[in-house]
Design an enzyme around this catalytic site. Structure first.
Site, PDB file in Angstrom:
ATOM      1  N   ILE A   1      45.114  35.943  50.194  1.00 22.51           N
ATOM      2  CA  ILE A   1      44.425  36.069  48.915  1.00 22.51           C
ATOM      3  C   ILE A   1      44.892  34.987  47.953  1.00 22.51           C
ATOM      4  O   ILE A   1      46.076  34.692  47.870  1.00 22.51           O
ATOM      5  CB  ILE A   1      44.714  37.446  48.277  1.00 22.51           C
ATOM      6  CG1 ILE A   1      44.329  38.560  49.247  1.00 22.51           C
ATOM      7  CG2 ILE A   1      43.963  37.603  46.966  1.00 22.51           C
ATOM      8  CD1 ILE A   1      44.950  39.893  48.899  1.00 22.51           C
ATOM      9  N   CYS A   2      43.935  34.424  47.225  1.00 22.61           N
ATOM     10  CA  CYS A   2      44.285  33.451  46.200  1.00 22.61           C
ATOM     11  C   CYS A   2      44.073  34.092  44.839  1.00 22.61           C
ATOM     12  O   CYS A   2      42.961  34.163  44.346  1.00 22.61           O
ATOM     13  CB  CYS A   2      43.396  32.220  46.358  1.00 22.61           C
ATOM     14  SG  CYS A   2      43.691  30.946  45.148  1.00 22.61           S
ATOM     15  N   LEU A   3      45.131  34.614  44.261  1.00 24.83           N
ATOM     16  CA  LEU A   3      45.003  35.285  42.969  1.00 24.83           C
ATOM     17  C   LEU A   3      46.271  35.004  42.160  1.00 24.83           C
ATOM     18  O   LEU A   3      47.377  35.243  42.640  1.00 24.83           O
ATOM     19  CB  LEU A   3      44.822  36.797  43.185  1.00 24.83           C
ATOM     20  CG  LEU A   3      44.576  37.634  41.932  1.00 24.83           C
ATOM     21  CD1 LEU A   3      43.238  37.251  41.294  1.00 24.83           C
ATOM     22  CD2 LEU A   3      44.580  39.116  42.258  1.00 24.83           C
TER      23      LEU A   3
END
Lengths: 196, 506
Positions: free
Chosen positions: A89-91
């Protein structure tokens, strides 16, 4: 050292209103290890993910809550900020924007928000992001298709699977929990049951 | 050569000066020496710089902190946060204070000047650990966020271990405030005095690492010093440990080459790409075993050591039956201009590179030899100073001359890679016309020759066995050394100016 009492309180707090919030957290595989959890979020309404249930693997580093939790999608999902290969995940709040005052529940809610509002300019999966920007209708149909294929556990299907596995000689409650942890994938469940 | 005449006449004058009475002689000598020392600072590409040692680091930092604390009436912690954010540029903070105003200046750097004075009497709930704690077991940051001391400590430890000591933010989400360093120090040192020490060291080193005008000396083994420059940051500096380096790229000093040229040159010398070029120009691969084969004479039928015969003209495998002018069953008379041209170009490039590299290498070698000179000369000086028959006691001109020699030798040596790139088609193809290029090249080579000539002269004079010769001869030598040093310096400076006008923007 992992702050055990905080994690316990978080679990209680999060699961109290899971019907309303659509997010819940369980211990991973029914074990007692508080540093390995499994979260689940329901796909947001009026998004291509609507109707799906997404499982997220959560690992808490020893510095938690001062270090961010590590989260990864177990359910395959078609989204610009989530790797279609491995669910990474890119958060920002899971990285440098993490604050100890945030909780697992807020993190999962952020993921839910991410599902309804992708940020294709800061992509994790370049292929998905490109499709999102260039051919939005196709993106929506692919995402919906992935949701249908991977994120939905039809109750009819599940009962048949349970029955088949029980006939193989596994206790029913174990079969149910195992199937749930692998999101209804019969083969994976069988593998797990045999190895465990 | 014009310069030669200059040199002769000025040298004559100096020599006349030296036949004065002893006292005046000393005065003249001091003057000359003094003049040389002043020159040092202005020298090309050598900005004014100062060395910061471990001991003076704290003092240097204090000075800047004090300035900001006085002007903005803030405490040390806030002054430090501001300085770290604005890279220890005091002038810039004062400038921004005018432009942005105090509030924005502070908030962008993460400084919050708000403190609630409400004294709490009831217990508070820490929203991190969900525990009830008494007010004195919790701490409120400048931004007004209050958490329990245990949670603060945990947060600080993680941040210090992550190497983020300089920007530990408040734990509240999206709060930009930088935590008070005294709080960090006090809380962390309770259980982890070693971490508190680490924290202090990071803060101290911020002065060097978050600062555009200060850099660590790159010497190996490391001397632990840092260098601060005043003015242009594209310059070369010298540390007290003897390391001379380019402040911009932290490589050894490389003037007159630009950082880009130097980088290209070092790479070129390292991977010996030109050797590969030679092989492509002068050999052909065997069609069977693919070893490079060179032709050592004779006709166009060549035989590889593996036994395979092939045609030198086209490189194709053939039989061995042949006459001087043709090979049995083989014909490749077609002329390909393209190939010939490519070979020609590669050959030309190779010779060009070899020309510059040989000269570069020759001066590097001289430099290495002259490095050993330093010790023998010091021995000579010691011997001369103890000689009773001589009246001359001051030999600082020898060491000064030696320093000049080293430095100018290096400039000379590096002027060859400079010329290699400057006057080639590679980098500056569109910058100047061929005519212009030729003109510049002539001018540059003229200066290069003058520099070379004078450096050799200086080197020769410094090797004089001055402990064996009469005082008169020594004075003569001294005159020449001082004079040549000055000329060499002038030439280096000229070359520097040339370089600056030539590669502005590169």
């Amino acid at each position: 050292m992992l702050d055990v009492s905080r994690v316990q309180k978080e679990l209680v707090e999060c699961n109290r209103d899971k019907q309303i919030s659509g997010v819940s957290i369980l211990l991973h595989d029914g074990s007692h290890d508080l540093s390995h959890l499994t979260g689940s979020i329901s796909g947001p309404v009026s998004s291509p993910y609507e109707g799906g249930t997404f499982t997220i693997d959560i690992r808490l580093p020893s510095g938690y809550p001062f270090e961010p939790p590590k989260m990864q999608f177990v359910t395959k999902v078609w989204h610009p900020n989530i790797s279609s290969q491995n669910g990474a995940i890119c958060l920002d709040i899971l990285k440098d924007q993490w604050s100890p005052a945030l909780t697992l529940k807020t993190a999962l809610l952020s993921l839910q928000a991410l599902l309804s509002a992708p940020a294709p300019d800061d992509p994790q999966d370049a292929v998905v992001a490109q499709q999102y920007l260039r051919d939005y209708p196709k993106f929506v149909s692919t995402a919906r298709h992935w949701t249908e294929a991977f994120a939905k556990i039809t109750s009819l299907g599940i009962e048949e699977k349970v029955q088949r596995l029980v006939e193989m000689g596994f206790p029913e409650d174990l079969v149910r929990s195992t199937l749930k942890s692998v999101n209804g994938d019969e083969n994976l469940a069988l593998e797990k049951l045999c190895s465990g | 050569m014009a310069l030669d005449d200059d040199y002769a006449s000025s040298s004559d004058l100096e020599e006349e000066d030296y036949y004065l009475s002893d006292q005046e002689e000393d005065a003249v000598e001091e003057d000359v020496l003094h003049g040389l020392e002043d020159d040092h600072i202005e020298e090309c590409r050598w900005s004014e710089s100062s060395v910061i040692t471990k001991e003076s680091l704290l003092a240097a930092q204090r000075e800047d902190l004090r300035k900001v604390m006085d002007l903005l009436a803030v405490n040390e912690h806030h002054a430090r946060t501001l300085l770290m954010h604005y890279r220890w540029d005091v002038e810039r903070i004062f400038e921004l204070l005018d432009q942005k105003g105090r509030d924005r200046l502070f908030s962008e750097a993460g400084v919050t000047l708000h403190k609630s004075n409400i004294s709490l009497t009831v217990t508070v709930t820490c929203i991190i650990c969900f525990e009830e704690v008494s007010p004195h077991a919790s701490t409120e940051m400048d931004c007004g966020h209050r958490f329990c001391n245990d949670c603060w400590t945990g947060h600080f430890i993680v941040k210090i271990n992550e190497g983020l000591s300089r920007r530990i933010k408040c734990m509240a989400p999206k709060c930009n405030t930088i935590c008070d360093e005294s709080v960090v120090r006090a809380l962390v040192s309770v259980d982890h005095p070693d971490l508190a020490e680490k924290f202090d060291r990071y803060l101290l080193e911020s002065y060097i690492e978050d600062n555009n005008t200060v850099k660590w000396c790159p010497s190996v083994p490391n001397c632990g010093n840092a260098i601060r420059v005043k003015g242009d940051a594209i310059c070369e500096v010298e540390c007290t440990c003897g390391m001379q380096f380019c402040f911009a790229c932290l490589q050894e000093a490389h003037s007159p080459c630009s950082c880009l040229m130097w980088d290209l040159w070092m790479k070129k010398c390292r991977d010996e790409s030109e050797t590969v070029n030679w092989i492509t120009v002068n050999t052909k691969p065997c069609p069977k075993c693919h070893k490079p084969v060179d032709k050592n004479g004779g006709c166009n039928l060549v035989v590889c050591i593996c036994g395979q015969a092939f045609c030198w003209l086209c490189g194709a495998a053939t039989g061995r039956e042949h006459t001087w002018s043709n090979i049995n069953g083989h014909s490749c008379g077609r002329f390909t201009e393209d190939q010939t041209k490519r070979t020609e170009d590669a050959r030309k490039n190779l010779y060009r590179y070899m020309h510059y590299h040989n000269r570069y290498k020759a001066h590097i070698d001289s430099m290495k030899q002259e490095a050993t000179l330093k010790e023998t000369i010091q021995a000579k000086i010691a011997a001369s100073e103890n000689k009773d028959s001589s009246k001359i006691k001051d030999y600082s001109w020898v060491t000064n001359g030696l320093v000049r020699l080293f430095r100018s030798r290096r400039v000379l040596s590096y002027s060859y890679p400079f010329a290699y790139y400057m006057f080639s088609d590679e980098i500056f193809k569109d910058e100047m016309t061929p005519m212009e290029r030729e003109l510049r090249q002539n001018l540059f080579e003229e200066q290069q020759q003058q520099l070379e000539f004078n450096i050799e002269k200086l080197s020769g004079d410094l090797e004089t066995n001055f402990h064996d010769i009469s005082d008169e001869k020594i004075i003569e030598t001294m005159g020449r050394v001082i004079n040549t040093s000055a000329i060499v310096d002038g030439l280096c400076k000229k070359m520097g100016l040339f370089v600056i006008t030539a590669y502005i923007g590169i």
